[in-house]
Enzyme design. Structure first.
Site, PDB file in Angstrom:
ATOM      1  N   TYR A  21       0.816  -1.219   0.000  1.00 60.36           N
ATOM      2  CA  TYR A  21       0.000   0.000   0.000  1.00 60.36           C
ATOM      3  C   TYR A  21       0.852   1.272   0.000  1.00 60.36           C
ATOM      4  CZ  TYR A  21      -2.996  -3.635   1.953  1.00 60.36           C
ATOM      5  OH  TYR A  21      -3.646  -4.806   2.190  1.00 60.36           O
ATOM      6  N   TYR A 152     -11.954  -7.311   7.145  1.00 62.14           N
ATOM      7  CA  TYR A 152     -10.845  -7.387   6.184  1.00 62.14           C
ATOM      8  C   TYR A 152     -10.593  -8.863   5.884  1.00 62.14           C
ATOM      9  CZ  TYR A 152      -6.427  -7.264   3.824  1.00 62.14           C
ATOM     10  OH  TYR A 152      -5.453  -7.435   2.879  1.00 62.14           O
ATOM     11  N   ASP A 266     -13.270 -16.645   8.912  1.00 58.43           N
ATOM     12  CA  ASP A 266     -11.895 -16.291   8.537  1.00 58.43           C
ATOM     13  C   ASP A 266     -11.071 -16.149   9.813  1.00 58.43           C
ATOM     14  OD1 ASP A 266      -9.546 -15.019   7.874  1.00 58.43           O
ATOM     15  OD2 ASP A 266     -10.470 -13.533   6.557  1.00 58.43           O
ATOM     16  N   LYS A 295      -1.437 -17.109   8.032  1.00 59.42           N
ATOM     17  CA  LYS A 295      -0.541 -16.320   8.868  1.00 59.42           C
ATOM     18  C   LYS A 295       0.347 -17.170   9.798  1.00 59.42           C
ATOM     19  CE  LYS A 295      -2.677 -11.761   8.846  1.00 59.42           C
ATOM     20  NZ  LYS A 295      -1.604 -10.930   8.330  1.00 59.42           N
TER      21      LYS A 295
HETATM   22  N1  PMP Z   1      -8.052 -12.436   6.308  1.00 62.21           N
HETATM   23  C1  PMP Z   1      -7.648 -11.829   7.431  1.00 62.21           C
HETATM   24  C2  PMP Z   1      -8.541 -11.832   8.630  1.00 62.21           C
HETATM   25  C3  PMP Z   1      -6.399 -11.200   7.479  1.00 62.21           C
HETATM   26  O1  PMP Z   1      -6.005 -10.575   8.593  1.00 62.21           O
HETATM   27  C4  PMP Z   1      -5.570 -11.239   6.326  1.00 62.21           C
HETATM   28  C5  PMP Z   1      -4.206 -10.576   6.308  1.00 62.21           C
HETATM   29  N2  PMP Z   1      -4.040  -9.484   7.113  1.00 62.21           N
HETATM   30  C6  PMP Z   1      -6.038 -11.891   5.175  1.00 62.21           C
HETATM   31  C7  PMP Z   1      -7.285 -12.490   5.205  1.00 62.21           C
HETATM   32  C8  PMP Z   1      -5.209 -11.958   3.916  1.00 62.21           C
HETATM   33  O2  PMP Z   1      -4.116 -12.773   4.105  1.00 62.21           O
HETATM   34  P1  PMP Z   1      -2.825 -12.623   3.163  1.00 62.21           P
HETATM   35  O3  PMP Z   1      -2.238 -11.281   3.450  1.00 62.21           O
HETATM   36  O4  PMP Z   1      -1.949 -13.770   3.574  1.00 62.21           O
HETATM   37  O5  PMP Z   1      -3.285 -12.746   1.747  1.00 62.21           O
END
Ligand code: PMP
Length: 446
Positions: A21, A152, A266, A295
């Site tokens: 970003y 997100y 998620d 992650k």
């Molecule tokens: N979902 C959530 C809840 C996240 O926090 C993130 C990354 N911050 C993602 C999806 C996307 O993961 P990535 O950056 O590995 O593509």
């Protein structure tokens, strides 16, 4: 890395390599000289050297610290066998062992695993799976998703479409993103932990009732077009480090069941102990139909994510015309990443129950002095997550530098200076992180 080459590295980087970003001519990044345990050695753009405790765990992944001997050994052992093979027509021990391990610890009865190469891709796969499921059970018209504002889920296109429509990237891609159904953000909540360790959730009950009614009516109104509910459980991460009541997740589970939707949870940010439960869904006692993890899965060593699904979902796909989940990336189930993930999960299983409550207590205690500072709107913690929210946007460059002067690496965003430190931080590390955050906020914003 010698000092001079570290600072010239930063200038070679500038204008050549995009950072997250950030504009190509944006602020010059700090160069990493080493990363070991919970310590980063950084070289500032002006050549200054910093030794800093990592408050970010490399965007919440490096929960066991850098150069962890167990994870290093797992990576070395696997690299001496083979680093990668295709997953089409082949399988290998690290992937099968990891799938067994994940289904054993997941919240709810998960029966199937799809390995993706990043969190965002796992969300794409989860959404695709939900669409395929609905088509398989004779409801191909259900092609939209119900989610809550403030979320997100990643930066790929379907994932972006379920991010917050105002704070997410929707305005940058007008007309391109699928139009999803957004419920209001659940009311904020707080977990209060008594000296006796008794835990109690607090929220505005009447706001919760209003929210529940709105979600129910949206789901009823859009029933025929909705495939699934998609949500981060209890903690919205990159959407604002925002905590909501587990009852809201239960409402979403009920709504999904009442209207024939799947519940996609998620847990990419919240999984593996971060919020004080192994999975944040457990705060609500909710079992998802589809679960995304990523992650911390590999302890921050390699990029890997996974989508888990129940047998109901798997059976429907197998019985459908396509029979398969229609996805298959080149680096699917990368053996090196899976081997490290197996070692990382062994460490999680043996240590998170001690480490996370310990880090949580210390963050709660040592961030609380920020509460009285001018310019501070809120201070909150949940598990090994500590947040200082300001009245307005953070001066990222100055707060970063002020924290580094105090021996701490932070990466604030929007109005938030926060930490999601490695679980292996000692008590002193956590105290240093909290003091660094409070001191930096006081110096720059009070
Ligand atoms: N979902 C959530 C809840 C996240 O926090 C993130 C990354 N911050 C993602 C999806 C996307 O993961 P990535 O950056 O590995 O593509």
């Amino acid at each position: 890395m010698p000092e001079r080459s570290a600072s010239s590295l930063a200038s070679r980087d500038r204008g050549l390599v995009w950072h997250p970003y950030a504009p190509l001519d944006g602020p010059t990044p700090y160069a990493v000289r080493s990363a070991s345990g919970v310590t980063l050695e950084l070289c500032a753009p002006d050549g200054g050297l910093y030794t800093a405790t990592d408050a970010m765990a490399s965007w919440w992944c490096a929960i066991h610290g850098y150069r962890n001997p167990r994870l290093d050994a797992a990576a070395h052992e696997q690299i001496d066998r083979f680093s990668h093979v295709m997953f089409g027509g082949l399988t290998h021990e690290p992937a099968v062992a990891l799938a067994e391990r994940l289904t054993a610890i997941a919240p709810g009865p998960m029966a199937h695993v799809f390995f993706a190469d990043s969190g965002s891709v796992s969300v794409e796969v989860a959404l695709k799976l939900a669409l395929q499921f609905q088509a398989a059970v004779g409801r191909p018209g259900r092609q939209r998703f119900l989610t809550v504002r403030g979320g997100y889920h990643g930066d790929t296109f379907a994932a972006m479409s379920v991010c917050d429509p105002v704070d997410g990237l929707h305005s940058a891609f007008p007309g391109v993103l699928a139009r999803q159904v957004f419920a209001p953000r659940p009311p904020a909540a707080r977990l209060v932990v008594a000296d006796t360790d008794e835990e109690r959730w607090e929220t505005d009950e009447s706001a919760l009732a209003v929210w529940t009614d709105e979600v129910r009516s949206l789901a009823a109104q859009h029933e025929g077009e909705l495939a699934a509910v998609v949500v981060e459980p209890v903690l919205q991460g990159a959407g604002g480090m925002y905590v909501y009541h587990p009852d809201c997740l239960r409402v979403l589970r009920d709504v999904a069941d009442e209207h024939g939707l799947l519940l996609v949870v998620d847990e990419i940010a919240t999984g593996f102990g971060r919020t004080g439960r192994l999975f944040a869904s457990e705060w609500a006692g909710v079992a998802p139909d589809i679960l995304c993890v990523g992650k911390a899965l590999t302890g921050g060593y390699l990029t890997l994510a996974a989508v888990l699904a129940t047998s109901r979902v798997g059976d429907a796909i197998t019985a459908s015309a396509h029979r398969a989940l229609l996805h298959g990336p080149t680096f699917m189930a990368n053996p090196l990443a899976c081997a490290v993930a197996n070692a990382s999960l062994e460490l999680v299983e043996s240590s998170w129950k001690d480490d996370v409550p310990r880090v949580a207590r210390l963050l709660h205690e040592h961030l609380s002095p920020a509460r009285g500072l001018p310019g501070v709107h809120d201070v909150r913690t949940l598990g090994a997550v500590g947040v200082v929210q300001l009245d307005g946007p953070v001066d990222v460059a100055r707060v970063t530098r002020a924290a580094l002067e105090r021996g701490v690496w932070v990466r604030p965003f929007r109005d938030l200076v926060y930490t999601m430190p490695p679980y292996v931080c000692t008590d002193d590390d956590v105290r240093r992180i909290a003091a660094g955050i409070v001191g930096a906020v006081e110096e720059v914003h009070s």
